[in-house]
Design a protein around this motif. Structure first.
Motif, PDB file in Angstrom:
ATOM      1  N   UNK A  34       0.744  -1.308  -0.028  1.00  0.00           N
ATOM      2  CA  UNK A  34      -0.066  -0.083  -0.215  1.00  0.00           C
ATOM      3  C   UNK A  34       0.871   1.284  -0.029  1.00  0.00           C
ATOM      4  N   UNK A  35       2.173   1.075  -0.343  1.00  0.00           N
ATOM      5  CA  UNK A  35       2.978   2.286  -0.489  1.00  0.00           C
ATOM      6  C   UNK A  35       3.410   2.767  -1.644  1.00  0.00           C
ATOM      7  N   UNK A  36       2.767   2.288  -2.823  1.00  0.00           N
ATOM      8  CA  UNK A  36       3.217   2.890  -4.112  1.00  0.00           C
ATOM      9  C   UNK A  36       3.293   4.179  -4.169  1.00  0.00           C
ATOM     10  N   UNK A  37       2.835   4.936  -3.562  1.00  0.00           N
ATOM     11  CA  UNK A  37       2.950   6.362  -3.708  1.00  0.00           C
ATOM     12  C   UNK A  37       4.213   6.887  -3.339  1.00  0.00           C
ATOM     13  N   UNK A  38       5.065   6.187  -2.561  1.00  0.00           N
ATOM     14  CA  UNK A  38       6.226   6.532  -2.160  1.00  0.00           C
ATOM     15  C   UNK A  38       7.509   6.555  -3.356  1.00  0.00           C
ATOM     16  N   UNK A  39       7.131   5.833  -4.334  1.00  0.00           N
ATOM     17  CA  UNK A  39       7.937   5.498  -5.418  1.00  0.00           C
ATOM     18  C   UNK A  39       7.519   6.093  -6.577  1.00  0.00           C
ATOM     19  N   UNK A  40       6.259   6.657  -6.610  1.00  0.00           N
ATOM     20  CA  UNK A  40       5.617   7.402  -7.715  1.00  0.00           C
ATOM     21  C   UNK A  40       6.035   9.019  -7.608  1.00  0.00           C
ATOM     22  N   UNK A  41       6.407   9.462  -8.646  1.00  0.00           N
ATOM     23  CA  UNK A  41       6.695  10.794  -8.737  1.00  0.00           C
ATOM     24  C   UNK A  41       5.377  11.860  -8.326  1.00  0.00           C
ATOM     25  N   UNK A  42       5.478  12.543  -7.323  1.00  0.00           N
ATOM     26  CA  UNK A  42       4.469  13.093  -6.834  1.00  0.00           C
ATOM     27  C   UNK A  42       4.786  14.424  -6.442  1.00  0.00           C
ATOM     28  N   UNK A  43       3.671  15.290  -5.538  1.00  0.00           N
ATOM     29  CA  UNK A  43       4.132  16.526  -4.966  1.00  0.00           C
ATOM     30  C   UNK A  43       5.007  16.576  -4.050  1.00  0.00           C
ATOM     31  N   UNK A  44       5.369  15.264  -3.298  1.00  0.00           N
ATOM     32  CA  UNK A  44       6.343  15.262  -2.398  1.00  0.00           C
ATOM     33  C   UNK A  44       7.762  15.818  -3.057  1.00  0.00           C
ATOM     34  N   UNK A  45       7.700  15.376  -4.208  1.00  0.00           N
ATOM     35  CA  UNK A  45       9.210  15.408  -4.933  1.00  0.00           C
ATOM     36  C   UNK A  45       9.295  17.021  -5.129  1.00  0.00           C
ATOM     37  N   UNK A  46       8.623  17.641  -5.725  1.00  0.00           N
ATOM     38  CA  UNK A  46       8.456  18.731  -6.017  1.00  0.00           C
ATOM     39  C   UNK A  46       8.499  19.731  -4.895  1.00  0.00           C
ATOM     40  N   UNK A  47       7.947  19.382  -3.640  1.00  0.00           N
ATOM     41  CA  UNK A  47       7.945  20.203  -2.388  1.00  0.00           C
ATOM     42  C   UNK A  47       9.132  20.085  -2.085  1.00  0.00           C
ATOM     43  N   UNK A  48      10.009  18.848  -1.966  1.00  0.00           N
ATOM     44  CA  UNK A  48      11.234  18.834  -1.149  1.00  0.00           C
ATOM     45  C   UNK A  48      12.263  19.685  -2.211  1.00  0.00           C
ATOM     46  N   UNK A  49      12.084  19.787  -3.534  1.00  0.00           N
ATOM     47  CA  UNK A  49      13.219  20.445  -4.347  1.00  0.00           C
ATOM     48  C   UNK A  49      12.909  21.896  -4.005  1.00  0.00           C
ATOM     49  N   UNK A  50      11.656  22.227  -4.029  1.00  0.00           N
ATOM     50  CA  UNK A  50      11.370  23.666  -3.965  1.00  0.00           C
ATOM     51  C   UNK A  50      11.702  24.357  -2.624  1.00  0.00           C
TER      52      UNK A  50
END
Length: 263
Positions: free
Chosen positions: A47-63
């Motif tokens: 149930x953790x596929x969202x962790x390896x899918x490119x998501x808003x988390x990546x954008x938030x971390x970079x920004x």
């Protein structure tokens, strides 16, 4: 240009074993083609596929990393502007994934309001993201990834505080907050998953308590390895690469505790 740049970035991890490099590229750039079968099973059946899918988390971390690093040097306005430029470049680099686009629009609206002196709530930016994205692609709203991302964030914004109030009576505040976020996102997306006849992994919010921090640590370590490889080659990247192996094994072992065969 983008293809050449992504290849150059990927080559900076050439000294990392194939399985560990595959997870690093998945977390950094959303490239799942190199993800090892066992690790793919761990994320998708826990149930953790969202962790390896490119998501808003990546954008938030970079920004936000750019905003924090640039603000002491260029001031608050300069840091926010650099963060917005960095978020745009990141989306151009990895591709316009729906959930990442939603996060990009939210971040741009939020930071533009801050630069102009307005306070914009996160809920307001979420509401504005839909109309803004419809100008780019009118059919984006029917994309499952976009729908899940929007519902998950909406659930967190609306229900996390209530869940946290209920859970913190018997739990530590940080644990109550983590559980509240997972529960809010999980149950906000349940109606959509049921409507689409998709498997539901109710253990996902518990698995995220372990796999989430481990994935974030792996992401940070991979970014350090990538930057070290770009600057100083494999000699400089050797030492941070040593941490990837133990983190990879920890993700495998912890993830297998929550794996449920949904076939």
């Amino acid at each position: 240009i983008r293809s050449v740049l992504v290849t150059k970035l990927s080559n900076s991890l050439s000294g990392v074993p194939a399985a560990e490099r595959g997870l690093a590229l998945a977390l950094l750039f959303g490239r799942l083609d190199g993800l090892e079968g066992r690790m793919k099973t761990v994320f998708y059946q826990s149930g953790c596929a969202h962790l390896v899918a490119l998501s808003g988390m990546h954008v938030a971390l970079v920004a936000w990393a750019l905003v924090r690093l640039a603000s002491p040097l260029f001031g608050a306005v300069g840091g926010r502007c650099l963060g917005m430029v960095g978020a745009l470049v990141f989306i151009w680099l990895v591709g316009p994934f729906p959930s990442a686009l939603r996060a990009l629009v939210m971040f741009l609206v939020w930071q533009t309001g801050a630069v102009l002196g307005y306070r914009v709530s996160i809920l307001s930016t979420l509401a504005l993201s839909g109309p803004c994205l419809s100008l780019i692609d009118p059919w984006l709203g029917v994309d499952l990834g976009f729908q899940l991302s929007l519902l998950a964030l909406l659930g967190i914004l609306v229900a996390q505080a209530a869940w946290k109030d209920m859970l913190r009576r018997g739990l530590k505040p940080w644990l109550a907050g983590e559980l509240a976020g997972g529960l809010s996102a999980q149950y906000a997306t349940l109606p959509l998953l049921a409507l689409r006849n998709m498997p539901v992994c109710l253990q996902g919010f518990l698995a995220s308590l372990l796999l989430g921090p481990l994935s974030l640590g792996y992401l940070a370590c991979s970014a350090v390895c990538l930057l070290a490889g770009l600057v100083g080659g494999q000699a400089l990247a050797f030492w941070p690469q040593l941490a990837l192996g133990p983190l990879y094994q920890a993700l495998l072992v912890c993830g297998q505790l929550f794996v449920v065969d949904t076939g």
